[in-house]
Scaffold this motif. Structure first.
Motif, PDB file in Angstrom:
ATOM      1  N   GLY A  15       0.985  -1.032  -0.255  1.00 20.51           N
ATOM      2  CA  GLY A  15       0.097  -0.154   0.106  1.00 20.51           C
ATOM      3  C   GLY A  15       0.465   1.540  -0.222  1.00 20.51           C
ATOM      4  O   GLY A  15       0.287   2.640   0.112  1.00 20.51           O
ATOM      5  N   ILE A  16       2.460   0.859   0.143  1.00 23.48           N
ATOM      6  CA  ILE A  16       2.886   2.513  -0.051  1.00 23.48           C
ATOM      7  C   ILE A  16       3.478   2.545  -1.578  1.00 23.48           C
ATOM      8  O   ILE A  16       4.081   2.015  -2.528  1.00 23.48           O
ATOM      9  N   GLU A  17       3.645   3.428  -1.779  1.00 23.88           N
ATOM     10  CA  GLU A  17       2.887   4.213  -2.754  1.00 23.88           C
ATOM     11  C   GLU A  17       4.593   4.496  -3.474  1.00 23.88           C
ATOM     12  O   GLU A  17       5.334   5.667  -2.424  1.00 23.88           O
ATOM     13  N   ARG A  18       5.173   4.668  -4.432  1.00 22.41           N
ATOM     14  CA  ARG A  18       6.385   5.480  -4.760  1.00 22.41           C
ATOM     15  C   ARG A  18       6.247   6.330  -4.726  1.00 22.41           C
ATOM     16  O   ARG A  18       4.995   7.047  -5.161  1.00 22.41           O
ATOM     17  N   PRO A  19       7.559   7.503  -4.410  1.00 21.84           N
ATOM     18  CA  PRO A  19       7.127   9.206  -4.228  1.00 21.84           C
ATOM     19  C   PRO A  19       6.609   9.516  -5.913  1.00 21.84           C
ATOM     20  O   PRO A  19       5.987  10.763  -5.040  1.00 21.84           O
ATOM     21  N   GLU A  20       7.225   8.896  -6.670  1.00 20.17           N
ATOM     22  CA  GLU A  20       7.259   9.866  -7.681  1.00 20.17           C
ATOM     23  C   GLU A  20       5.354   9.318  -8.510  1.00 20.17           C
ATOM     24  O   GLU A  20       5.140  10.352  -8.298  1.00 20.17           O
ATOM     25  N   VAL A  21       5.428   8.579  -7.878  1.00 24.85           N
ATOM     26  CA  VAL A  21       2.892   8.169  -8.057  1.00 24.85           C
ATOM     27  C   VAL A  21       2.412   9.013  -6.774  1.00 24.85           C
ATOM     28  O   VAL A  21       1.171   9.068  -7.574  1.00 24.85           O
ATOM     29  N   LEU A 154      19.262  18.377  -9.179  1.00 25.75           N
ATOM     30  CA  LEU A 154      18.729  17.716  -9.267  1.00 25.75           C
ATOM     31  C   LEU A 154      19.078  15.468  -9.122  1.00 25.75           C
ATOM     32  O   LEU A 154      18.336  14.414  -9.206  1.00 25.75           O
ATOM     33  N   ARG A 155      20.433  16.064  -8.168  1.00 22.71           N
ATOM     34  CA  ARG A 155      20.255  14.229  -7.722  1.00 22.71           C
ATOM     35  C   ARG A 155      18.989  14.491  -6.994  1.00 22.71           C
ATOM     36  O   ARG A 155      18.766  13.061  -6.628  1.00 22.71           O
ATOM     37  N   TYR A 160      14.944  10.873  -5.233  1.00 23.06           N
ATOM     38  CA  TYR A 160      13.196  11.260  -4.642  1.00 23.06           C
ATOM     39  C   TYR A 160      12.674  10.051  -5.305  1.00 23.06           C
ATOM     40  O   TYR A 160      11.819   9.748  -4.583  1.00 23.06           O
ATOM     41  N   ILE A 161      12.783  10.312  -6.689  1.00 23.53           N
ATOM     42  CA  ILE A 161      11.851   9.420  -7.952  1.00 23.53           C
ATOM     43  C   ILE A 161      12.506   7.970  -7.925  1.00 23.53           C
ATOM     44  O   ILE A 161      11.929   7.615  -8.726  1.00 23.53           O
ATOM     45  N   GLN A 162      13.639   8.024  -6.927  1.00 25.73           N
ATOM     46  CA  GLN A 162      13.959   6.541  -7.377  1.00 25.73           C
ATOM     47  C   GLN A 162      14.705   6.209  -9.117  1.00 25.73           C
ATOM     48  O   GLN A 162      14.802   5.129  -8.957  1.00 25.73           O
ATOM     49  N   ARG A 163      15.383   6.870  -8.898  1.00 20.59           N
ATOM     50  CA  ARG A 163      16.066   6.726 -10.060  1.00 20.59           C
ATOM     51  C   ARG A 163      18.280   7.279  -9.888  1.00 20.59           C
ATOM     52  O   ARG A 163      18.404   8.435 -10.482  1.00 20.59           O
ATOM     53  N   TYR A 223      17.612  14.165 -18.879  1.00 19.52           N
ATOM     54  CA  TYR A 223      16.937  12.710 -18.571  1.00 19.52           C
ATOM     55  C   TYR A 223      15.865  12.694 -17.062  1.00 19.52           C
ATOM     56  O   TYR A 223      15.263  11.599 -17.239  1.00 19.52           O
ATOM     57  N   LEU A 224      16.531  13.174 -16.819  1.00 18.97           N
ATOM     58  CA  LEU A 224      15.351  13.797 -15.453  1.00 18.97           C
ATOM     59  C   LEU A 224      14.134  14.357 -15.687  1.00 18.97           C
ATOM     60  O   LEU A 224      13.198  13.743 -15.502  1.00 18.97           O
ATOM     61  N   ARG A 225      14.333  15.254 -17.040  1.00 19.00           N
ATOM     62  CA  ARG A 225      12.781  15.809 -17.354  1.00 19.00           C
ATOM     63  C   ARG A 225      11.900  14.399 -17.412  1.00 19.00           C
ATOM     64  O   ARG A 225      10.977  14.479 -17.596  1.00 19.00           O
ATOM     65  N   LYS A 226      12.631  13.668 -18.453  1.00 22.01           N
ATOM     66  CA  LYS A 226      12.134  12.572 -19.180  1.00 22.01           C
ATOM     67  C   LYS A 226      11.722  11.519 -17.829  1.00 22.01           C
ATOM     68  O   LYS A 226      10.547  10.755 -18.649  1.00 22.01           O
ATOM     69  N   ALA A 227      12.221  11.456 -17.270  1.00 26.17           N
ATOM     70  CA  ALA A 227      11.896  10.234 -16.231  1.00 26.17           C
ATOM     71  C   ALA A 227      10.231  11.001 -15.184  1.00 26.17           C
ATOM     72  O   ALA A 227      10.531   9.774 -14.838  1.00 26.17           O
TER      73      ALA A 227
END
Length: 230
Positions: A15-21, A154-155, A160-163, A223-227
């Protein structure tokens, strides 16, 4: 009993969503602003690279001596507009969630970039002299620290979005840039103390390293923009 756990049941999610979700679900407008901001920053970086690399070529090949001043003014105006675009892009990135830990970094980047922009405008008004030298020095320093803060921003967003791959790209770009600047500064000091053509050659790979680091930085932004999916 109905409350017992069925050992043959399929695994259930925590039930824990990923941060970006969560970000996209709870703050879609903020997510969209950050993505647009990164797009503007990337566009301004590409424009600055084009102006720096192509400007001298245009002045040498397409313009006579009588047009140098005009082309120089046009390039100056274009550079100012590109810097303004970068500031707008970074301001949009202020919408990043506080939970990411990136807000202090983007706040610092925007503030320092704004200071550098004001100093750049002042250099057009000031004549040559000690005051102009101080203003130019402040502008360069503010730009450099702002760039460092933005790369670290950026880092943090990438983590935060797990990339972690994009976070690694950001750190590599920062290391290449800092090492190149340090080598260039040391070589410049040595040349000023002991004029030696061999020492001057050290500056060429350092300048190339700065260019490579800047391109790596631009790639990290896109790359971050596209992610960021919105």
């Amino acid at each position: 009993m109905s409350d017992d756990v069925n050992p043959f049941a399929s695994p259930q999610t925590s039930g824990i969503e990923r941060p970006e979700v969560l970000w996209a679900t709870e703050q879609p407008e903020a997510l969209r602003k950050v993505k647009i901001g990164l797009t503007l920053v990337y566009a301004s970086i590409c424009g600055i690279l084009l102006a720096v690399l192509g400007g001298p070529i245009v002045m040498i090949t397409l313009a006579g001596p009588e047009n140098f001043v005009l082309i120089g003014v046009v390039l100056g105006v274009v550079t100012v507009l590109l810097n303004l675009m970068m500031i707008v892009g970074q301001v949009l990135c202020l919408a990043v969630p506080a939970e990411s830990g990136a807000k202090p970094l983007i706040n610092a980047a925007v503030g320092l970039q704004g200071l550098a922009f004001v100093c750049t405008l002042l250099t057009f008004a000031l004549s040559d002299g000690p005051a102009a030298i101080v203003v130019v020095g402040i502008s360069y320093l503010a730009n450099a620290v702002s760039l460092i803060c933005f790369i670290l921003f950026l880092r943090r967003v990438a983590l935060y979005i797990q990339r972690p791959d994009i976070a690694g790209r950001a750190m590599r770009a920062l290391v290449v840039g800092l090492v190149s600047v340090a080598v260039l500064a040391v070589a410049g000091i040595l040349v000023s103390i002991t004029p030696n053509p061999a020492l001057g050659l050290i500056m060429l790979p350092a300048m190339l390293g700065m260019l490579i680091g800047f391109v790596m930085y631009a790639n990290t932004v896109t790359y971050l923009r596209k992610a960021i999916s919105v």
